[in-house]
Enzyme design. Structure first.
Site, mmCIF file in Angstrom:
data_model
loop_
_atom_site.group_PDB
_atom_site.id
_atom_site.type_symbol
_atom_site.label_atom_id
_atom_site.label_comp_id
_atom_site.label_asym_id
_atom_site.label_seq_id
_atom_site.Cartn_x
_atom_site.Cartn_y
_atom_site.Cartn_z
ATOM 1 C CG ASP A 136 -0.358 0.202 2.529
ATOM 2 O OD1 ASP A 136 0.889 0.278 2.607
ATOM 3 O OD2 ASP A 136 -1.105 0.305 3.513
ATOM 4 C CG HIS A 137 -0.650 4.750 1.581
ATOM 5 N ND1 HIS A 137 -1.737 3.910 1.549
ATOM 6 C CD2 HIS A 137 -0.678 5.354 2.802
ATOM 7 C CE1 HIS A 137 -2.406 4.014 2.693
ATOM 8 N NE2 HIS A 137 -1.782 4.870 3.473
ATOM 9 C CB CYS A 182 0.825 -2.521 4.661
ATOM 10 S SG CYS A 182 0.682 -3.573 6.108
ATOM 11 N N GLY A 183 2.302 -0.456 6.100
ATOM 12 C CA GLY A 183 3.008 0.345 7.098
ATOM 13 C C GLY A 183 3.632 -0.524 8.186
ATOM 14 C CB THR A 184 2.245 -2.299 11.013
ATOM 15 O OG1 THR A 184 0.997 -2.781 10.457
ATOM 16 C CG2 THR A 184 2.027 -0.929 11.639
ATOM 17 N N GLY A 185 2.862 -4.037 8.308
ATOM 18 C CA GLY A 185 2.837 -5.434 7.863
ATOM 19 C C GLY A 185 1.670 -6.209 8.450
ATOM 20 C CB ILE A 186 -0.455 -5.630 11.440
ATOM 21 C CG1 ILE A 186 0.718 -5.619 12.413
ATOM 22 C CG2 ILE A 186 -1.671 -6.292 12.076
ATOM 23 C CD1 ILE A 186 0.505 -4.720 13.632
ATOM 24 N N GLY A 187 -1.723 -5.471 8.607
ATOM 25 C CA GLY A 187 -2.912 -5.569 7.751
ATOM 26 C C GLY A 187 -2.700 -6.540 6.598
ATOM 27 C CG MET A 188 0.065 -5.760 3.360
ATOM 28 S SD MET A 188 -1.040 -5.931 1.921
ATOM 29 C CE MET A 188 -0.403 -4.577 0.906
ATOM 30 C CG HIS A 217 11.481 -23.884 11.892
ATOM 31 N ND1 HIS A 217 11.536 -23.870 13.273
ATOM 32 C CD2 HIS A 217 12.697 -24.346 11.478
ATOM 33 C CE1 HIS A 217 12.728 -24.317 13.681
ATOM 34 N NE2 HIS A 217 13.453 -24.589 12.602
ATOM 35 N NE ARG A 258 11.915 -30.174 14.546
ATOM 36 C CZ ARG A 258 13.050 -29.638 14.052
ATOM 37 N NH1 ARG A 258 13.693 -30.253 13.068
ATOM 38 N NH2 ARG A 258 13.511 -28.498 14.520
ATOM 39 C CG HIS A 259 10.075 -27.788 10.426
ATOM 40 N ND1 HIS A 259 9.859 -27.324 11.699
ATOM 41 C CD2 HIS A 259 11.408 -27.958 10.317
ATOM 42 C CE1 HIS A 259 11.012 -27.199 12.326
ATOM 43 N NE2 HIS A 259 11.973 -27.580 11.499
#
Ligand code: RB5
Length: 148
Positions: free
Chosen positions: A7-8, A64-70, A97, A131-132
């Site tokens: 995003d922006h 994105c700004g924080t990466g959280i929304g994406m 992992h 195992r992963h």
């Protein structure tokens, strides 16, 4: 084939990632945006996540700004394992992992140089399997149960 979008809030880092992929001659598609006008991250996150989900591309990178929304939007899509990483260790683990098929970065958290370093770690780190894989299979099974 990789897909990238932002995003922006992540545009500047996304442009630097595009330059890195060009430099490495890795095939990719830039799913936007093309400038710094304010846009809604779900629209751009969904483009990349949908392409990964359908197997149209092998993996994606979202900023994105924080990466959280994406991260939130990308992980709504089947077969997507989107990992928001902040440092070299989480970038490495996200591949070793978790075999993360979408790397997510916060453009307002990381400098461009830091973000590029994390992309390089993620690109260059192989998945360990073993195992992963059992754990990823469990995630896939839960996903199938939710979708049915
Ligand atoms: C946009 O202002 C901002 O909310 C977005 O870039 C992202 O940080 C959301 O999680």
């Amino acid at each position: 084939m990789l897909a990238v979008a932002s995003d922006h809030g992540g545009f500047e880092l996304k442009q630097a990632i595009v330059a890195l992929l060009e430099e490495r001659q890795l095939p990719f598609t830039d799913m936007g945006p093309t400038g710094t006008d304010s846009v809604d991250y779900p629209d751009f996150g969904a483009k990349v996540a949908d392409a990964v989900s359908k197997g149209e591309v092998d993996a994606g990178i979202l900023v994105c700004g924080t990466g959280i929304g994406m991260s939130i939007v990308a992980n709504k899509f089947q077969n997507v394992r989107a990992a928001l990483v902040h440092d070299r260790f989480t970038a490495q683990m996200s591949k070793e992992h978790n075999n993360a098929n979408i790397l997510v970065l916060g453009g307002r958290i990381l400098s461009v140089e830091e973000g590029i370093e994390l992309v390089k770690v993620w690109l260059d780190t192989p998945y360990e399997g073993g195992r992963h894989q059992l754990r990823l299979d469990k995630i896939h099974n839960y996903e199938q149960e939710q979708g049915s």
